[in-house]
Design a protein around this motif. Structure first.
Motif, PDB file in Angstrom:
ATOM      1  N   ALA A  46      92.594 -22.244  32.234  1.00  0.00           N
ATOM      2  CA  ALA A  46      93.722 -22.106  33.062  1.00  0.00           C
ATOM      3  C   ALA A  46      94.560 -23.247  32.297  1.00  0.00           C
ATOM      4  O   ALA A  46      95.930 -22.907  32.391  1.00  0.00           O
ATOM      5  CB  ALA A  46      93.418 -22.473  34.291  1.00  0.00           C
ATOM      6  N   ASP A  47      94.190 -24.413  31.957  1.00  0.00           N
ATOM      7  CA  ASP A  47      95.266 -25.338  31.174  1.00  0.00           C
ATOM      8  C   ASP A  47      95.880 -24.457  30.019  1.00  0.00           C
ATOM      9  O   ASP A  47      97.037 -24.781  29.852  1.00  0.00           O
ATOM     10  CB  ASP A  47      94.447 -26.540  30.777  1.00  0.00           C
ATOM     11  CG  ASP A  47      94.089 -27.355  31.851  1.00  0.00           C
ATOM     12  OD1 ASP A  47      94.374 -27.165  33.153  1.00  0.00           O
ATOM     13  OD2 ASP A  47      93.123 -28.311  31.753  1.00  0.00           O
ATOM     14  N   GLU A  48      95.399 -23.838  29.284  1.00  0.00           N
ATOM     15  CA  GLU A  48      95.937 -23.179  28.229  1.00  0.00           C
ATOM     16  C   GLU A  48      96.838 -22.134  28.795  1.00  0.00           C
ATOM     17  O   GLU A  48      98.180 -22.096  28.144  1.00  0.00           O
ATOM     18  CB  GLU A  48      94.919 -22.329  27.241  1.00  0.00           C
ATOM     19  CG  GLU A  48      95.562 -21.874  25.951  1.00  0.00           C
ATOM     20  CD  GLU A  48      94.688 -21.141  24.974  1.00  0.00           C
ATOM     21  OE1 GLU A  48      95.071 -20.402  23.912  1.00  0.00           O
ATOM     22  OE2 GLU A  48      93.377 -21.425  25.171  1.00  0.00           O
ATOM     23  N   ILE A  49      96.756 -21.396  29.534  1.00  0.00           N
ATOM     24  CA  ILE A  49      97.657 -20.467  30.311  1.00  0.00           C
ATOM     25  C   ILE A  49      98.838 -21.205  30.726  1.00  0.00           C
ATOM     26  O   ILE A  49     100.045 -20.830  30.789  1.00  0.00           O
ATOM     27  CB  ILE A  49      97.022 -19.555  31.252  1.00  0.00           C
ATOM     28  CG1 ILE A  49      95.941 -18.543  30.604  1.00  0.00           C
ATOM     29  CG2 ILE A  49      97.903 -18.864  32.213  1.00  0.00           C
ATOM     30  CD1 ILE A  49      95.184 -17.919  31.577  1.00  0.00           C
ATOM     31  N   LEU A  50      98.350 -22.345  31.533  1.00  0.00           N
ATOM     32  CA  LEU A  50      99.802 -23.334  32.007  1.00  0.00           C
ATOM     33  C   LEU A  50     100.513 -23.622  30.977  1.00  0.00           C
ATOM     34  O   LEU A  50     101.818 -23.580  31.160  1.00  0.00           O
ATOM     35  CB  LEU A  50      99.159 -24.317  32.980  1.00  0.00           C
ATOM     36  CG  LEU A  50      98.662 -23.796  34.231  1.00  0.00           C
ATOM     37  CD1 LEU A  50      97.644 -24.857  35.077  1.00  0.00           C
ATOM     38  CD2 LEU A  50      99.350 -23.048  35.370  1.00  0.00           C
ATOM     39  N   ALA A  51     100.055 -24.086  29.909  1.00  0.00           N
ATOM     40  CA  ALA A  51     100.562 -24.825  28.868  1.00  0.00           C
ATOM     41  C   ALA A  51     101.319 -23.634  28.197  1.00  0.00           C
ATOM     42  O   ALA A  51     102.814 -23.895  27.886  1.00  0.00           O
ATOM     43  CB  ALA A  51      99.697 -25.330  27.946  1.00  0.00           C
ATOM     44  N   LEU A  52     101.027 -22.357  28.070  1.00  0.00           N
ATOM     45  CA  LEU A  52     101.864 -21.265  27.438  1.00  0.00           C
ATOM     46  C   LEU A  52     103.008 -20.989  28.388  1.00  0.00           C
ATOM     47  O   LEU A  52     103.992 -20.432  27.649  1.00  0.00           O
ATOM     48  CB  LEU A  52     100.777 -20.077  27.189  1.00  0.00           C
ATOM     49  CG  LEU A  52     101.529 -19.178  26.356  1.00  0.00           C
ATOM     50  CD1 LEU A  52     102.030 -19.579  24.742  1.00  0.00           C
ATOM     51  CD2 LEU A  52     100.452 -17.844  26.251  1.00  0.00           C
ATOM     52  N   GLY A 137     113.606  -4.193  35.763  1.00  0.00           N
ATOM     53  CA  GLY A 137     113.179  -5.500  35.076  1.00  0.00           C
ATOM     54  C   GLY A 137     113.290  -5.500  33.624  1.00  0.00           C
ATOM     55  O   GLY A 137     113.174  -4.317  33.046  1.00  0.00           O
ATOM     56  N   ARG A 138     113.791  -6.705  33.162  1.00  0.00           N
ATOM     57  CA  ARG A 138     114.053  -6.689  31.751  1.00  0.00           C
ATOM     58  C   ARG A 138     113.410  -7.833  31.278  1.00  0.00           C
ATOM     59  O   ARG A 138     113.289  -8.951  31.849  1.00  0.00           O
ATOM     60  CB  ARG A 138     115.708  -6.975  31.484  1.00  0.00           C
ATOM     61  CG  ARG A 138     116.195  -5.505  31.728  1.00  0.00           C
ATOM     62  CD  ARG A 138     117.689  -5.739  31.061  1.00  0.00           C
ATOM     63  NE  ARG A 138     117.739  -5.991  29.738  1.00  0.00           N
ATOM     64  CZ  ARG A 138     119.221  -6.511  29.169  1.00  0.00           C
ATOM     65  NH1 ARG A 138     120.083  -6.718  29.870  1.00  0.00           N
ATOM     66  NH2 ARG A 138     118.869  -6.863  27.898  1.00  0.00           N
ATOM     67  N   LEU A 139     113.093  -7.769  29.812  1.00  0.00           N
ATOM     68  CA  LEU A 139     112.191  -9.139  29.248  1.00  0.00           C
ATOM     69  C   LEU A 139     113.289 -10.094  29.209  1.00  0.00           C
ATOM     70  O   LEU A 139     114.456 -10.220  28.534  1.00  0.00           O
ATOM     71  CB  LEU A 139     111.935  -8.818  27.997  1.00  0.00           C
ATOM     72  CG  LEU A 139     110.435  -7.995  27.834  1.00  0.00           C
ATOM     73  CD1 LEU A 139     110.083  -7.567  26.388  1.00  0.00           C
ATOM     74  CD2 LEU A 139     109.360  -8.731  28.565  1.00  0.00           C
ATOM     75  N   VAL A 140     112.997 -11.384  29.383  1.00  0.00           N
ATOM     76  CA  VAL A 140     113.993 -12.645  29.431  1.00  0.00           C
ATOM     77  C   VAL A 140     113.239 -13.370  28.143  1.00  0.00           C
ATOM     78  O   VAL A 140     113.895 -13.882  27.263  1.00  0.00           O
ATOM     79  CB  VAL A 140     113.744 -13.504  30.539  1.00  0.00           C
ATOM     80  CG1 VAL A 140     114.251 -14.787  30.358  1.00  0.00           C
ATOM     81  CG2 VAL A 140     114.368 -12.867  31.531  1.00  0.00           C
ATOM     82  N   LEU A 141     111.724 -12.826  27.805  1.00  0.00           N
ATOM     83  CA  LEU A 141     111.339 -13.606  26.659  1.00  0.00           C
ATOM     84  C   LEU A 141     110.138 -12.936  26.235  1.00  0.00           C
ATOM     85  O   LEU A 141     109.142 -12.494  26.794  1.00  0.00           O
ATOM     86  CB  LEU A 141     110.486 -15.276  27.100  1.00  0.00           C
ATOM     87  CG  LEU A 141     109.862 -15.724  25.804  1.00  0.00           C
ATOM     88  CD1 LEU A 141     110.795 -16.459  24.806  1.00  0.00           C
ATOM     89  CD2 LEU A 141     109.171 -17.019  26.412  1.00  0.00           C
ATOM     90  N   PRO A 142     110.053 -12.324  25.142  1.00  0.00           N
ATOM     91  CA  PRO A 142     109.111 -11.494  24.373  1.00  0.00           C
ATOM     92  C   PRO A 142     107.773 -12.134  24.336  1.00  0.00           C
ATOM     93  O   PRO A 142     107.723 -13.364  24.309  1.00  0.00           O
ATOM     94  CB  PRO A 142     109.632 -10.886  23.165  1.00  0.00           C
ATOM     95  CG  PRO A 142     111.155 -10.921  23.099  1.00  0.00           C
ATOM     96  CD  PRO A 142     111.421 -12.303  24.055  1.00  0.00           C
ATOM     97  N   ARG A 143     106.734 -11.693  24.222  1.00  0.00           N
ATOM     98  CA  ARG A 143     105.494 -12.119  24.062  1.00  0.00           C
ATOM     99  C   ARG A 143     105.417 -13.490  23.230  1.00  0.00           C
ATOM    100  O   ARG A 143     106.230 -13.610  21.974  1.00  0.00           O
ATOM    101  CB  ARG A 143     104.579 -11.399  23.562  1.00  0.00           C
ATOM    102  CG  ARG A 143     103.167 -11.982  23.299  1.00  0.00           C
ATOM    103  CD  ARG A 143     102.289 -11.042  22.546  1.00  0.00           C
ATOM    104  NE  ARG A 143     102.565 -11.115  21.335  1.00  0.00           N
ATOM    105  CZ  ARG A 143     102.105 -10.267  20.251  1.00  0.00           C
ATOM    106  NH1 ARG A 143     101.387  -9.309  20.565  1.00  0.00           N
ATOM    107  NH2 ARG A 143     102.383 -10.335  19.044  1.00  0.00           N
ATOM    108  N   ILE A 144     104.943 -14.579  23.383  1.00  0.00           N
ATOM    109  CA  ILE A 144     104.552 -15.663  22.707  1.00  0.00           C
ATOM    110  C   ILE A 144     103.139 -15.835  23.058  1.00  0.00           C
ATOM    111  O   ILE A 144     102.479 -15.209  23.814  1.00  0.00           O
ATOM    112  CB  ILE A 144     105.383 -17.065  23.137  1.00  0.00           C
ATOM    113  CG1 ILE A 144     104.991 -17.326  24.384  1.00  0.00           C
ATOM    114  CG2 ILE A 144     106.666 -16.926  22.684  1.00  0.00           C
ATOM    115  CD1 ILE A 144     105.591 -18.747  24.685  1.00  0.00           C
ATOM    116  N   ALA A 145     102.361 -16.695  21.899  1.00  0.00           N
ATOM    117  CA  ALA A 145     100.945 -16.746  21.804  1.00  0.00           C
ATOM    118  C   ALA A 145     100.307 -18.064  21.518  1.00  0.00           C
ATOM    119  O   ALA A 145     101.044 -18.781  20.888  1.00  0.00           O
ATOM    120  CB  ALA A 145     100.287 -15.780  20.883  1.00  0.00           C
TER     121      ALA A 145
END
Length: 162
Positions: A46-52, A137-145
Motif C-alpha cells: 500500500a505504501d508503494e501505491i500511495l507514494a506513486l 473523462g480525460r487523462l490528466v496524467l498518462p501512466r507512470i510506474a
C-alpha cells in the motif's frame, strides 16, 4: 473496510462515487472529480501505491488535489494493498469490470505489450482511471510506474486545464 463500487458499462451513468451533489452559484467553477487508476503486482505494498499516487499528483501539478476514488481491475480490487491505499486516502475503491476496461482501453495513450496480452488494454492504470471518470473523462496524467505499480490520473467531465 471501504466499499468497492462497481463501474458501469461505458455509455451508462458514471459510477455513484463520482456524482456531484453540491449546489453551486452560477458562474462558479466546480472542480472536476479526479480519479487515480492503479495497476499493481501482487507483492506491491500500500505504501508503494500511495507514494506513486502522490508522485502522480505532483507530476500533474496537483500535489494537494483531493481524489474522488482509486480505480483498478475488478479481479484485483480485493487485494489488501489497494484496499489499504484507498482507506489511507479516505476514498472509495472502484472495481472496473473487464468490458468497461476494454471500452476505456480504446482511449489509452500508453501501450504495454505485456499488459495488452494479459488484459486486452495498453495500460490498465489509464483504462481504469478513464472508466471510473466516466464517458467524458480525460487523462490528466498518462501512466507512470514504480517497481510494482502503475498510476494514471483522469478527470471526470471536462479535463483540468493544461
Amino acid at each position: 473496510m471501504r466499499a468497492i463500487i462497481q463501474a458501469r458499462v461505458p455509455g451508462s451513468a458514471p459510477p455513484p462515487v463520482l456524482q456531484h451533489g453540491f449546489a453551486r452559484a452560477p458562474g462558479v467553477e466546480t472542480p472536476r472529480a479526479l480519479v487515480a487508476g492503479i495497476g499493481f503486482r501482487h507483492a506491491t505494498s500500500a505504501d508503494e501505491i500511495l507514494a506513486l499516487v502522490a508522485e502522480g499528483l505532483r507530476q500533474a501539478d496537483r500535489p494537494g488535489a483531493q481524489l474522488a476514488a482509486l480505480a483498478t481491475a475488478e479481479d484485483r480490487a480485493g487485494d489488501r494493498a489497494i484496499r489499504d491505499a484507498a482507506g489511507s486516502l479516505g476514498v472509495p475503491l472502484v472495481a472496473i469490470g473487464v468490458e468497461a476496461l476494454r471500452e476505456a482501453g480504446r482511449r489509452v495513450v500508453t501501450r504495454s505489450v505485456r499488459i495488452e496480452a494479459l488484459r486486452g488494454v495498453g495500460s490498465l492504470a489509464e483504462a481504469a482511471a478513464l472508466a471510473a471518470a466516466g464517458p467524458d473523462g480525460r487523462l490528466v496524467l498518462p501512466r507512470i510506474a514504480s517497481a510494482g505499480a502503475t498510476c494514471a490520473l483522469a478527470a471526470s467531465g471536462e479535463a483540468y486545464p493544461s
